[in-house]
Write an enzyme that holds these catalytic residues in place. Structure first.
Site, PDB file in Angstrom:
ATOM      1  N   ASP A  55       0.856  -1.202   0.363  1.00  0.00           N
ATOM      2  CA  ASP A  55       0.136   0.215  -0.149  1.00  0.00           C
ATOM      3  C   ASP A  55       0.813   1.423   0.480  1.00  0.00           C
ATOM      4  O   ASP A  55       1.888   1.196   0.436  1.00  0.00           O
ATOM      5  CB  ASP A  55      -0.608  -0.128   1.596  1.00  0.00           C
ATOM      6  CG  ASP A  55      -1.868  -1.004   1.161  1.00  0.00           C
ATOM      7  OD1 ASP A  55      -2.370  -1.357  -0.083  1.00  0.00           O
ATOM      8  OD2 ASP A  55      -2.398  -1.583   2.335  1.00  0.00           O
ATOM      9  N   TYR A 108       8.091 -10.180   5.407  1.00  0.00           N
ATOM     10  CA  TYR A 108       7.509  -8.887   5.414  1.00  0.00           C
ATOM     11  C   TYR A 108       8.710  -8.719   6.953  1.00  0.00           C
ATOM     12  O   TYR A 108       8.491  -9.041   7.365  1.00  0.00           O
ATOM     13  CB  TYR A 108       5.956  -8.153   5.813  1.00  0.00           C
ATOM     14  CG  TYR A 108       6.091  -7.887   4.397  1.00  0.00           C
ATOM     15  CD1 TYR A 108       5.174  -7.125   4.087  1.00  0.00           C
ATOM     16  CD2 TYR A 108       5.086  -9.270   4.092  1.00  0.00           C
ATOM     17  CE1 TYR A 108       4.889  -7.166   2.574  1.00  0.00           C
ATOM     18  CE2 TYR A 108       4.572  -9.116   3.246  1.00  0.00           C
ATOM     19  CZ  TYR A 108       4.150  -8.388   2.271  1.00  0.00           C
ATOM     20  OH  TYR A 108       3.487  -8.377   1.178  1.00  0.00           O
TER      21      TYR A 108
END
Length: 282
Positions: A60, A124
């Site tokens: 995002d 991540y």
């Protein structure tokens, strides 16, 4: 595909602050996605058709990538032979120079290869710092970590809570409560959830000696929308003493996105997609 059309798996990185996420946006939008710039760079290579990048892992606005990936089919004008992998990387980077985007590697793959569906796992890292507020961060750390606590965090409690997340679970409690998730299974498998000390850009500078950086590392085949940022926020709440490790488990078992009230998502700034793994590809 024609004989001269080749599919490449492309690995790339970006500083996400100035982009509207990685995915393509309408060309007239004020802030574009990373994919827009990759495709604009490819179109400057005099191709026979439009190069369309199929992104493996969505990020995002504000989220960074040390290494994301995509596949793309490329055919040169006039039936010219395919680009070598090295030449393609260099040519794309030449046209990406004004941007905070860099192509790391390109590998020729089969026509049936898919960057998203062939991925084995995604890792991540979420970077947090304690000992200051956002405005006291070194300038080179701004937009690259979350100043989560002006004091210290209870790291052992966070590590205990992180272990509750490992394995295959219904992660509905850590997905974004919006319509985007209606048709997606909330069942995910978390392979890794670690909290380890890290360092900033100025670890030995006396002005910043009270800062402590931590990396929260999560690995799984796939994640729900904003799952990593929501898990991070809950783990920090454990570190602040607002939740107990047992309550973290209760929240997950509730399977309800509203089970953890209040500010339930960590800022985008501290999140990095570290790597996407494939079978047989280094």
């Amino acid at each position: 595909m024609t004989l001269n059309k080749v599919r490449y798996l492309v690995f790339f990185q970006y500083f996400g602050t100035k982009y509207s996420g990685v995915m393509e946006t309408p060309a007239d939008q004020a802030v574009l996605g990373v994919q827009n710039y990759l495709e604009m760079a490819a179109q400057k290579l005099r191709l026979a058709g439009k190069a369309k990048f199929s992104i493996s892992s969505r990020t995002d606005t504000g989220v960074h990538a040390l290494c994301n990936s995509a596949h793309v089919d490329i055919e040169r004008e006039g039936g010219k032979p395919p680009f070598s992998e090295t030449i393609l990387v260099n040519a794309l980077n030449h046209h990406l120079k004004p941007e905070s985007i860099s192509v790391l590697k390109a590998i020729r793959v089969s026509d049936s290869f898919h960057a998203r569906y062939n991925a084995l796992s995604r890792t991540y890292i979420y970077r947090i710092v304690t000992g200051c507020n956002h405005f006291d961060l070194p300038v080179f750390e701004r937009n690259l970590c979350w100043a989560a606590c002006v004091s210290s965090l209870n790291i052992p409690a966070m590590q205990e809570a992180a272990q509750q997340l490992l394995g295959t679970h219904d992660f509905s409690a850590f997905q974004s409560a919006n319509s985007e998730n209606v048709f997606r299974s909330p069942i995910k498998t978390l392979l890794r959830a670690d909290i380890t000390p890290s360092s900033g850009f100025w670890p030995h500078h006396t002005q910043y000696r009270d800062l402590q950086f931590w990396d929260l590392t999560f690995q799984g085949r796939s994640f729900l929308y904003k799952q990593v940022r929501r898990m991070t926020r809950a783990l920090v709440a454990v570190g602040q003493g607002r939740l107990t490790p047992r309550e973290m488990k209760d929240i997950m078992e509730a399977r309800d996105p509203t089970a953890f009230p209040g500010n339930t998502i960590a800022p985008a700034d501290g999140l990095f997609l570290k790597k996407v793994e494939y079978d047989g590809i280094d």
